[in-house]
Scaffold this active site. Structure first.
Site, PDB file in Angstrom:
ATOM      1  N   GLY A 199       0.210  -4.151   9.650  1.00 43.45           N
ATOM      2  CA  GLY A 199       0.891  -2.880   9.442  1.00 43.45           C
ATOM      3  C   GLY A 199      -0.138  -1.764   9.449  1.00 43.45           C
ATOM      4  N   ARG A 200      -0.937  -1.744   8.383  1.00 49.33           N
ATOM      5  CA  ARG A 200      -1.920  -0.675   8.186  1.00 49.33           C
ATOM      6  C   ARG A 200      -2.870  -0.524   9.378  1.00 49.33           C
ATOM      7  NH1 ARG A 200      -3.689   0.746   2.906  1.00 49.33           N
ATOM      8  NH2 ARG A 200      -2.979  -1.321   2.233  1.00 49.33           N
TER       9      ARG A 200
ATOM     10  N   TYR B 115      -3.494   3.343  -6.301  1.00 49.81           N
ATOM     11  CA  TYR B 115      -4.572   2.377  -6.035  1.00 49.81           C
ATOM     12  C   TYR B 115      -5.954   3.013  -6.103  1.00 49.81           C
ATOM     13  CZ  TYR B 115      -0.409   0.892  -3.403  1.00 49.81           C
ATOM     14  OH  TYR B 115       0.880   0.620  -3.003  1.00 49.81           O
TER      15      TYR B 115
ATOM     16  N   GLY C 246      -2.606  -7.522   6.731  1.00 51.12           N
ATOM     17  CA  GLY C 246      -3.544  -7.266   5.646  1.00 51.12           C
ATOM     18  C   GLY C 246      -4.892  -6.703   6.037  1.00 51.12           C
TER      19      GLY C 246
ATOM     20  N   TYR D 260       1.552   3.686   4.773  1.00 52.11           N
ATOM     21  CA  TYR D 260       1.918   3.733   3.350  1.00 52.11           C
ATOM     22  C   TYR D 260       1.778   5.137   2.759  1.00 52.11           C
ATOM     23  CZ  TYR D 260       1.549  -1.249   4.129  1.00 52.11           C
ATOM     24  OH  TYR D 260       1.700  -2.507   4.636  1.00 52.11           O
TER      25      TYR D 260
ATOM     26  N   ARG E 299      -0.977   7.022  -2.776  1.00 50.49           N
ATOM     27  CA  ARG E 299      -1.958   5.936  -2.805  1.00 50.49           C
ATOM     28  C   ARG E 299      -3.167   6.238  -3.702  1.00 50.49           C
ATOM     29  NH1 ARG E 299      -4.567   4.009   0.617  1.00 50.49           N
ATOM     30  NH2 ARG E 299      -4.273   1.832   0.039  1.00 50.49           N
TER      31      ARG E 299
ATOM     32  N   GLU F  67       0.813 -10.225  11.603  1.00 46.81           N
ATOM     33  CA  GLU F  67       1.788  -9.245  11.114  1.00 46.81           C
ATOM     34  C   GLU F  67       1.122  -7.979  10.584  1.00 46.81           C
ATOM     35  OE1 GLU F  67       5.389 -11.743   9.263  1.00 46.81           O
ATOM     36  OE2 GLU F  67       4.003 -10.892   7.833  1.00 46.81           O
TER      37      GLU F  67
ATOM     38  N   CYS G 274       3.494  18.151 -10.998  1.00 48.14           N
ATOM     39  CA  CYS G 274       3.236  18.307 -12.431  1.00 48.14           C
ATOM     40  C   CYS G 274       2.741  17.006 -13.029  1.00 48.14           C
ATOM     41  CB  CYS G 274       4.503  18.786 -13.115  1.00 48.14           C
ATOM     42  SG  CYS G 274       4.943  20.417 -12.554  1.00 48.14           S
ATOM     43  N   GLU G 275       1.575  16.572 -12.601  1.00 47.96           N
ATOM     44  CA  GLU G 275       0.964  15.331 -13.062  1.00 47.96           C
ATOM     45  C   GLU G 275      -0.541  15.503 -12.966  1.00 47.96           C
ATOM     46  OE1 GLU G 275       4.127  12.576 -13.619  1.00 47.96           O
ATOM     47  OE2 GLU G 275       2.128  11.772 -13.260  1.00 47.96           O
TER      48      GLU G 275
END
Ligand code: LLP
Length: 449
Positions: free
Chosen positions: A296-297, A338, A252, A394, A334, A294, A365-366
C-alpha cells in the site's frame, strides 16, 4: 543549503523558484484548488507499481500485485490500478463499494478485515469478490453459513499470524503472537481452520496469507515469515494432503519519510522475497504457488505531497517559533498517532537558503496537533505555501472532520496537467447528516429570558 536536497524524481524548481510536481507549479495548484491540498504524482505511482510488477515478472512464473486500498483509495485511483494490472485489497464494505463503483473487476478483489459484518460478507458474496481472506474461526463459521444461505462457493484464503515481530512502530506491527489479526499457528488454530474449510463443500480454499506490519525497513522479517509459512504449508500437506495454490505475503514495505528512515528499494525486497520463497519451498519439495504481494504505502506514499498555506507565526523567545498551517492532524494524523517524522519545504522559496529552525503546527484544538518539530527551512511568512513530503499513504484515507474541518481536495498531476480526483468537502456536506428533532429546532423554541 537549499531545499533541493529534498528532491524526489519528478520534482523540479521553475524560474520563479517554485516547486513543480509532475510539471505543475504547486503554488498555482494551491491558488486554483485551495489548501490544504493533497497532490499525487501519477508518474511516481506508476513507477512504484511497475517496480513490483516488472521485478516479479522477471523472477517468478505466477504472481499478482494487490494494492492495499487502505493506504489511499478513490474511484479514479481504482482506474489507475486497473491500468497497471494490479489487484486490490479492500477491507470494508466502503472500500469494496468504492472499487465496485469504479468498475474494478470483482475477481481481482481481496476482501480483508478482522471483523467483517454479515452484511459486508453478503455484499462480497453477492458481487462474487475474487477472494475472501478469513481472519479467525468465528468468521470461518459465519462465512460457511452465509455461503450456504446464498448458494455461493467463495474462494477463500486464511490470514495467519506468523509470530514474527518486525521492527516498526508498535501500532504498525501485526505479525507478533499477540495480535488481533489472523489465526495463530503454534497451538494449532490455523490447522484446525484448514481442516474445517477442506471439509466444507461451501468453500474453495485457495491459500494462505500473512501481513507482518507496516513501514518496515528491513527484509529479514519477510524472510522469517516465509520460513514460518513454509513450515506451515508442509504441516498442512502432511496432515491433510492440501497443497496451497496461492501464497500471499502481505505488504508493509516502508518509504523514506526523512533522512533516518531509508527503506531498501522495492526491486531488492521483491528479489530477496522471491529467492527465499524458492529456497524454502524448494527444500520442502513444495510446488511453487501463485505469489501475491500486497503493498500500500510503497505504491502511493512517496507520490503524495500536502500543500498548506502558512498562517500565523508566533515566536516564544528562547523557546521556539511556531509556524501554523491551515490543516494538521485532520489531514495527517500520523504525527499524533505514530510520532511520524516528516520533511517539508516552502514551495515558493525553493532557491532560498534554509536559515531558520521552526516548528510546524496544525490549526486544531489539540496540543498534539503538530506536523513537524524543528524543521530547517527558508524564512517563513504568512501566505507562503508549505509542501509536506511523502504524505500519499494513510493521510487522506485517515483524514477526519475534527473541529469540523472539511477534508481537503486531491489532485493527480502528470506532465503538466492536474486532474481533481477528490473535491474539497464543503460546509454543507459537513452538516448534511445532522438531524434536528422538533424539540431542538431553535426557530421553534421560546427560551425563558
Ligand atoms: N495487507 C494487509 C492485510 C494490511 O493490513 C496492510 C496494512 C497492507 C497489506 C498494506 O501495508 P503497507 O504496504 O501499506 O504498509 N495507518 C498506519 C498503517 C496501517 C497499515 C494497515 N495495514 C500508518 O499510517 O502507519
Amino acid at each position: 543549503m537549499i531545499a533541493a536536497q529534498y528532491f524526489q524524481r519528478n520534482f523540479t524548481i521553475n524560474d520563479l523558484g517554485h516547486l513543480e510536481i509532475g510539471g505543475c507549479d504547486v503554488v498555482d495548484l494551491a491558488k486554483t484548488y485551495g489548501t490544504p491540498l493533497y497532490v499525487l504524482d501519477e508518474q511516481q505511482i506508476r513507477a512504484n507499481c511497475r517496480q513490483y510488477v516488472d521485478t516479479l515478472a522477471q523472477l517468478y512464473p505466477d504472481f499478482e500485485v494487490v494494492y492495499a486500498g487502505k493506504a489511499f483509495l478513490t474511484k479514479a485511483f481504482c482506474g489507475l490500478l486497473y491500468q497497471e494490472r494490479l489487484g486490490l485489497d479492500v477491507v470494508s464494505g466502503g472500500e469494496l463499494y468504492t472499487a465496485l463503483q469504479a468498475g474494478f473487476p470483482p475477481e481481482r478483489l481481496y476482501f480483508h478485515g478482522n471483523n467483517k459484518s454479515r452484511e459486508e460478507l453478503l455484499f462480497a458474496l453477492r458481487h462474487q469478490v475474487g477472494h475472501i481472506m478469513i481472519d479467525n474461526l468465528m468468521e470461518l463459521e459465519t462465512l460457511i453459513q452465509l455461503a450456504k444461505e446464498t448458494g455461493t462457493r467463495p474462494r477463500v484464503m486464511f490470514r495467519l499470524t506468523p509470530g514474527v515481530e518486525a521492527e516498526t512502530h508498535a501500532y504498525d506491527q501485526t505479525g507478533q503472537d499477540d495480535s488481533k489479526f489472523g489465526l495463530e499457528i503454534k497451538e494449532g488454530t490455523a490447522l484446525k481452520a484448514v481442516k474445517l474449510a477442506l471439509q466444507s463443500p461451501q468453500l474453495r480454499l485457495v491459500g494462505f496469507h500473512a501481513h507482518i506490519g507496516s513501514q518496515i525497513l528491513e527484509i529479514a522479517p519477510y524472510e522469517a515469515t516465509i520460513g514460518v509459512l513454509g513450515e506451515f504449508l508442509a504441516t498442512v500437506r502432511e496432515k491433510t494432503g492440501f497443497l496451497a495454490p496461492t501464497l500471499d505475503l502481505g505488504g508493509g514495505l516502508g518509504i523514506r519519510y526523512n533522512k533516518h528512515e531509508v527503506p531498501p528499494p522495492i526491486r531488492e525486497v521483491v528479489t530477496r522475497i522471491v529467492q527465499k520463497v524458492r529456497e524454502t519451498l524448494g527444500a520442502l519439495d513444495y510446488p511453487l504457488p501463485r505469489l501475491i504481494l500486497e503493498p500500500g504505502r510503497s505504491i502511493v506514499g512517496d507520490a503524495g505531497t500536502t500543500l498548506y498555506t502558512i498562517g500565523n507565526i508566533k515566536e516564544i523567545p528562547g523557546i521556539r517559533k511556531y509556524v501554523v498551517v491551515d490543516g494538521g492532524m485532520t489531514d495527517n494524523p500520523r504525527v499524533a498517532l505514530y510520532q511520524a517524522v516528516y520533511e517539508a519545504v516552502i514551495a515558493n522559496k525553493m532557491n532560498e537558503q534554509l536559515t531558520e529552525e521552526v516548528t510546524i503546527a496544525g490549526k486544531c484544538c489539540e496540543t498534539g496537533d503538530m506536523l513537524i518539530w524543528d524543521l530547517l527551512t527558508a524564512p517563513p511568512a504568512p501566505g507562503d505555501i508549505l509542501a509536506v513530503l511523502a504524505t500519499g499513504a494513510y493521510n487522506y484515507s485517515m483524514a477526519s472532520n475534527y473541529n469540523r474541518l472539511p477534508r481537503p481536495a486531491v489532485v493527480l498531476v502528470a506532465s503538466g496537467r492536474a486532474d481533481l480526483i477528490v473535491a474539497r468537502e464543503t460546509f454543507e456536506q459537513l452538516v448534511q447528516n445532522d438531524l434536528i428533532p422538533e424539540r431542538l429546532k431553535i426557530s421553534a423554541q421560546t427560551i425563558a429570558q
